[in-house]
Design an enzyme around this catalytic site. Structure first.
Site, short mmCIF file in Angstrom:
data_model
loop_
_atom_site.label_atom_id
_atom_site.label_comp_id
_atom_site.label_asym_id
_atom_site.label_seq_id
_atom_site.Cartn_x
_atom_site.Cartn_y
_atom_site.Cartn_z
N LYS A 28 5.54 -4.47 7.88
CA LYS A 28 5.40 -3.32 6.98
C LYS A 28 5.36 -2.24 7.98
CE LYS A 28 4.46 -2.02 2.60
NZ LYS A 28 5.11 -2.34 1.52
N ASP B 205 8.80 2.03 0.19
CA ASP B 205 7.58 1.81 -0.36
C ASP B 205 6.87 3.10 -0.95
OD1 ASP B 205 5.29 -0.18 -0.65
OD2 ASP B 205 4.28 1.49 0.38
P1 NDP Z 1 6.13 5.92 -4.94
O1 NDP Z 1 6.07 6.79 -4.02
O2 NDP Z 1 7.45 6.12 -6.07
O3 NDP Z 1 4.98 6.24 -6.28
C1 NDP Z 1 3.74 6.19 -5.93
C2 NDP Z 1 2.85 6.56 -7.21
O4 NDP Z 1 1.40 6.41 -6.85
C3 NDP Z 1 3.26 8.15 -7.18
O5 NDP Z 1 2.64 8.51 -8.72
C4 NDP Z 1 1.76 8.51 -6.64
O6 NDP Z 1 1.11 9.92 -6.81
C5 NDP Z 1 0.69 7.53 -6.81
N1 NDP Z 1 -0.19 7.41 -5.85
C6 NDP Z 1 0.00 7.44 -4.34
N2 NDP Z 1 -1.00 7.27 -3.73
C7 NDP Z 1 -1.94 7.54 -4.39
C8 NDP Z 1 -3.45 7.73 -4.22
N3 NDP Z 1 -4.02 7.64 -3.03
N4 NDP Z 1 -4.28 7.76 -5.61
C9 NDP Z 1 -3.63 7.80 -6.80
N5 NDP Z 1 -2.31 7.72 -6.91
C10 NDP Z 1 -1.23 7.67 -5.76
O7 NDP Z 1 5.79 4.35 -4.88
P2 NDP Z 1 6.22 2.96 -5.54
O8 NDP Z 1 6.12 3.23 -6.91
O9 NDP Z 1 7.34 2.51 -4.71
O10 NDP Z 1 4.63 2.10 -5.00
C11 NDP Z 1 3.70 2.11 -5.60
C12 NDP Z 1 2.73 0.77 -5.10
O11 NDP Z 1 3.54 -0.29 -5.48
C13 NDP Z 1 2.46 0.76 -3.84
O12 NDP Z 1 1.12 -0.12 -3.83
C14 NDP Z 1 3.43 -0.02 -3.16
O13 NDP Z 1 2.95 -0.52 -1.92
C15 NDP Z 1 3.80 -1.17 -4.12
N6 NDP Z 1 4.99 -1.85 -3.99
C16 NDP Z 1 6.28 -1.01 -3.99
C17 NDP Z 1 7.34 -1.94 -4.17
C18 NDP Z 1 8.44 -0.99 -4.38
O14 NDP Z 1 9.52 -1.75 -4.56
N7 NDP Z 1 8.62 0.11 -4.12
C19 NDP Z 1 7.47 -3.40 -3.97
C20 NDP Z 1 6.11 -3.74 -3.97
C21 NDP Z 1 4.84 -3.30 -3.93
P3 NDP Z 1 1.65 11.19 -6.19
O15 NDP Z 1 2.82 11.58 -6.57
O16 NDP Z 1 0.41 12.20 -6.67
O17 NDP Z 1 1.37 10.96 -4.73
#
Ligand code: NDP
Length: 453
Positions: free
Chosen positions: A133, A173
């Protein structure tokens, strides 16, 4: 007893004391190791070779951590300095593989926990991928395209030395989507003069997999569907509460709607929206356009759709629901949230995010015998499709969307079955235990074959 013998015979608490001593202040990493160790110690109690060769201790010590300075110039000609990382946790079963996160909270502890989890998750997919990562404490919010491009180029100018199609293959991510992958791939290609499958999540035009953006969210819903099936149930007519509004959350919402469920909430770091009418496909498309692509705030949804309400500074877990899908970030669902979900009659939880539930919450779900899937199993669809993208790049072919959709479904079913195999406890399937043991066993057996390396 020699010191070596003592180390081989520590119990869970002795092992964790060592992890805490060696990783001071790294609370997320320690939490992730404990969650795995709780199950593994029980599993290896009568398996001397895993103790003798110190397998869990070795998996919980990354092969390598690279940390580097990333300098870039913003639109006001100010020089900005960020810290970049790549954690290469374990490559026993294949090249390191795992996403890159750009978020101001990024630090070594968070990336170590993610790389550790990734090692088990990648093993569960059945594909030959090790765990890694990376990321930087860069905040893409509010930055212009030019600023993001310059940052990505500077980040890759160091990272390129440490990755490669057979070495380490990063992906997206939080904060890293198609745009960022494109800038990083362009810079990699420019520096090395090589067009290889060194990154996944690429655009379709230059070797990306057709369903990579959808894969994590869709996969998490397929996993939920598989769990419900074991109780003769399905998603049709069920209400779902989802956190996040990024890549994973919007695609999870999309699949729930396609399967006849009703999505009630989405969120971001400022709060959540509750739409009692249900978040339809049209509304999800609005969120994708306004929130994900234009990088707006989820609060704007409540201005667009008048029956919806915005709840500032809160998480959505108090909204009564049948299904819950935490899809934002780590530790966003705490013990009390878990108790609220159980009290309100929630029957299944499938994690789209990595480690969104804290240890207290995990124990609450297990005790309530809820259908509860940990992220390392339920969100593995993304990395699985990344693995397929690697295969396509190596073979210089591309598969059709229907083939990939079917492969994704098959892989999620395979992970579900592995979790059942190792997690069955009487009439209850402990999916956390199942995922931990199935992932561990695969990596551990490969490590045994290599000796002490
Ligand atoms: P994005 O950047 O597309 O979206 C992240 C979302 O989570 C946004 O809505 C963001 O809100 C919110 N968020 C981030 N940090 C916080 C926080 N501290 N408190 C509350 N909300 C928060 O990321 P992904 O959708 O790609 O990833 C989301 C999760 O899924 C992560 O845990 C990631 O590790 C996991 N994941 C992702 C994969 C992928 O294919 N993308 C694969 C496997 C796991 P804001 O806009 O306000 O920051």
């Amino acid at each position: 007893m020699s010191r070596g013998d003592e180390e081989q015979h520590v119990d869970l608490e002795g092992f964790m004391a060592g992890v805490e001593r060696r990783n001071p202040g790294q609370s997320e990493f320690i939490q992730a190791v404990r969650e795995v160790a709780e199950d593994i110690f029980d599993f290896i109690a009568d398996k001397q070779e895993y103790h003798r060769w110190q397998i869990l201790r070795r998996i919980a010590e990354p092969d390598r951590i690279v940390s580097f300075r990333v300098c870039w110039e913003d639109d006001n000609n100010c020089i900005r300095v960020q810290r970049g990382y790549r954690v290469q946790n374990n490559n026993a079963i294949g090249p390191y593989k795992g996403g890159i996160r750009f978020h101001p909270s990024v630090n070594e502890s968070i990336l170590k926990f993610l790389a550790f989890e990734q090692t088990f998750k990648n093993a569960l997919t059945g594909l030959p991928m090790g765990g890694g990562k990376g990321g930087a404490n860069f905040n893409p919010k509010g930055k212009s395209d030019g600023e993001v491009m310059r940052f990505c180029q500077s980040f890759m100018t160091e990272l390129y030395r440490h990755i490669g199609a057979d070495v380490d293959v990063p992906a997206g991510d939080i904060g890293v989507g198609g745009r960022e992958i494109g800038y990083m791939f362009g810079q990699y290609k420019r520096i090395t003069n090589q067009f290889t499958g060194v990154l996944t999540g690429k655009g379709r035009e230059y070797g990306g997999s057709l369903i990579r953006p959808e894969a994590t969210g869709y996969g998490a819903v397929y996993f939920m569907e598989n769990m419900l099936k074991t109780r003769g149930d399905d998603i049709e007519g069920k209400t779902a509460v989802i956190s996040g509004s990024g890549n994973v959350a919007t695609h999870a919402a999309e699949k729930i709607v396609q399967l006849g469920g009703k999505v009630l909430t989405l969120s971001d770091s400022e709060g959540f929206i509750h739409d009692p009418d249900g978040i339809t496909q049209e509304k999800i498309d609005w969120v994708k356009a306004h929130k994900t692509r234009r990088r707006g705030r989820i609060s704007e949804y409540a201005q667009e759709y008048k029956n919806a309400t915005f709840h500032a500074g809160a998480r959505p877990w108090s909204v009564p629901c049948d299904l819950a899908l935490p899809c934002a970030t780590q530790n966003e669902l705490l013990g009390d949230d878990a108790r609220t979900l159980v009290k309100n009659g929630c029957v299944a939880v499938s994690e789209g995010a990595n480690m969104p539930t804290d240890l207290d919450g995990v124990h609450v779900f297990k005790e309530a015998k809820l259908l509860y899937a940990p992220g390392k199993a339920s969100n593995a669809g993304g990395v699985a499709v990344s693995g397929l993208e690697m295969s396509q790049n190596s073979a210089r072919i591309s598969w059709k969307e229907e083939q990939l959709q079917q492969l994704l479904k098959d892989i999620m079913l395979g992970i579900h079955e592995s979790c059942r195999e190792y997690g069955q406890r009487g009439d209850y399937v402990d999916y956390v235990r199942g995922a931990n043991i199935a992932g561990f066993k695969k990596v551990a057996d490969a490590m045994l074959a290599f000796g002490v390396v």
